[in-house]
Design a protein around this motif. Sequence first.
Motif, PDB file in Angstrom:
ATOM      1  N   LYS A  62       0.826  -1.206   0.000  1.00  0.00           N
ATOM      2  CA  LYS A  62       0.000   0.000   0.000  1.00  0.00           C
ATOM      3  C   LYS A  62       0.861   1.257   0.000  1.00  0.00           C
ATOM      4  O   LYS A  62       0.481   2.266  -0.543  1.00  0.00           O
ATOM      5  N   ALA A  63       2.009   1.189   0.663  1.00  0.00           N
ATOM      6  CA  ALA A  63       2.750   2.419   0.932  1.00  0.00           C
ATOM      7  C   ALA A  63       3.903   2.666  -0.023  1.00  0.00           C
ATOM      8  O   ALA A  63       4.473   3.742  -0.012  1.00  0.00           O
TER       9      ALA A  63
ATOM     10  N   ASP B  10       4.964   4.275   7.269  1.00  0.00           N
ATOM     11  CA  ASP B  10       4.230   3.535   6.246  1.00  0.00           C
ATOM     12  C   ASP B  10       3.073   2.740   6.848  1.00  0.00           C
ATOM     13  O   ASP B  10       2.057   2.513   6.200  1.00  0.00           O
ATOM     14  N   TYR B  11       3.252   2.294   8.089  1.00  0.00           N
ATOM     15  CA  TYR B  11       2.194   1.487   8.710  1.00  0.00           C
ATOM     16  C   TYR B  11       2.327   1.537  10.229  1.00  0.00           C
ATOM     17  O   TYR B  11       3.448   1.651  10.744  1.00  0.00           O
ATOM     18  N   GLN B  40      -1.021   6.472   1.006  1.00  0.00           N
ATOM     19  CA  GLN B  40      -1.391   6.006   2.354  1.00  0.00           C
ATOM     20  C   GLN B  40      -0.224   6.241   3.294  1.00  0.00           C
ATOM     21  O   GLN B  40       0.903   5.863   2.990  1.00  0.00           O
ATOM     22  N   TYR B  42       0.672   6.883   7.788  1.00  0.00           N
ATOM     23  CA  TYR B  42       0.147   6.880   9.146  1.00  0.00           C
ATOM     24  C   TYR B  42       0.901   7.910   9.979  1.00  0.00           C
ATOM     25  O   TYR B  42       2.124   8.004   9.892  1.00  0.00           O
ATOM     26  N   GLY B  98      -4.749   7.474  10.084  1.00  0.00           N
ATOM     27  CA  GLY B  98      -4.525   6.903   8.755  1.00  0.00           C
ATOM     28  C   GLY B  98      -4.896   7.957   7.720  1.00  0.00           C
ATOM     29  O   GLY B  98      -6.041   8.410   7.687  1.00  0.00           O
ATOM     30  N   GLN B 100      -4.977   9.254   3.796  1.00  0.00           N
ATOM     31  CA  GLN B 100      -4.905   8.898   2.372  1.00  0.00           C
ATOM     32  C   GLN B 100      -4.985  10.171   1.542  1.00  0.00           C
ATOM     33  O   GLN B 100      -5.870  10.997   1.757  1.00  0.00           O
TER      34      GLN B 100
END
Lengths: 96, 143
Positions: A62-63, B10-11, B40, B42, B98, B100
Amino acid sequence: MVKMVEKEASAGDAVKVRENQVAVTGVTGVHVESHVFELRPKASAIHSETFTRGVFEDALDKASRPVKGKYADMLPSSEEFIEDKRREIELEDRLS
Amino acid sequence: MNAVLAVAADYANVASDGKLNIMGIFQELIPQGFPSAVPQMYLVISWDAGPAEFGSQKKVAITYIGPDSDPEVSLDAAIQVPEAVRPGERAVFHQIFGIQGLPIVRSGPHAIYILSGGEEKARIPLYVRKPLTLTGEEVEQNG
């Protein structure tokens, strides 16, 4: 004025999750979600693993494109990273 | 209430045992061109609050500012300060945004400012690089 949202979810016995309403200003096309994670009192230690390999790889997909973080290009894929680490460990074992 | 940790990544998630997982923390963005957007990302903030603040509501504002100091995107949220896990301790809790489609329209120094109650609590620098361009030799090599 942004209101509190009372939407709560349990992420396990030790954690409570609250979803927050977020107001976005300045541009269109930006989607934002916010969650607050708080430890519950008398939290019990739970050793379930939620940060799985699938989560890891989904996040990479996704990133990664079209914009990357500073070091993202150093990990072309998790498979190569794992293979590199395996080779390093084997080399260290041979040398020791 | 203080921000003891603030990063762009990234997450991120929080495991059921309360551990905060963050992957791919970054301070730079490399767009393929302008205008662009981060598909995306975070934004992770760990807050720390004292007993006098337990149960109170706080306004949290996130402002993304580019090189010309004009806010490009602003986010506003309200959070309730939880109680500490044990009496006598400070409450530590995590907020994960999150995001986007964060726009990228120019290169240069950018930053995400995190405010609570109108005061700056943390700043995350994000440098937007110029889009990568291939040299003639690289174009030949890459077809």
